[in-house]
Scaffold this active site. Structure first.
Site: not given
Ligand code: 4NP
Length: 152
Positions: A8, A11, A13-15, A123
């Site tokens: 993401c 690095n 939150c999402r990934s 996001d």
């Protein structure tokens, strides 16, 4: 063993959430995978995941706390068998970083979900809806693991 990198922007939150969710689901299914995550930016290198993301994931039983942010590097393209981006901007950034001659598959995470209405993981750093992001990440994780199980 298949090696998969989730990517993401920050690095934080999402990934990292994708990494932890896929790790937990793969473990429960007995699928042996090497998993990591990274950001296309260097903004949060060395940081733990974003506290609200850690909390929302912990409420579902996923432990993000030990993870630390790093930036994608050229060596990742040969170091992984599959690179999975959370959104189109990060997919495009990965295409720009790809070393000449590398053919590692690059995919959008939500591509794995049949009939998905969206193809980007929103996001939550901006939307503030950590649970909606986790709902999508859990769906995409199930779909990715099903695809990998079929591929053998
Ligand atoms: P991520 O979210 O890409 O899912 O880790 C973000 C985290 C931080 C920032 C942007 C996106 N930021 O602007 O610092």
């Amino acid at each position: 063993m298949k090696r998969i990198l989730f990517v993401c922007l920050g690095n934080i939150c999402r990934s990292p959430a994708a990494e932890a969710v896929v790790r937990a689901k793969a473990g429960a299914a007995g699928q042996n995978l090497a998993l990591d995550s990274a950001g296309t930016s260097d903004w949060h290198v060395g940081d733990a995941p974003y506290p609200p993301m850690i909390a929302a994931a912990a409420a579902r039983g996923y432990d993000l706390a030990p993870l630390r942010a790093r930036q994608v590097r050229g060596a990742d393209f040969d170091g992984f068998d599959l690179i999975v981006a959370m959104d189109r901007a990060n997919l495009a950034a990965l295409e720009r970083l790809r070393p000449a001659g590398n053919v590692t598959p690059l995919r959008l995470f939500l591509e794995a979900v049949p009939g998905a209405e969206v193809d980007e993981v929103p996001d939550p750093y901006y939307t503030r809806d950590f649970d909606a992001t986790l709902d999508l990440i859990e769906k995409a994780a199930d779909a990715l693991l099903a695809t990998l199980a079929q591929a053998g």
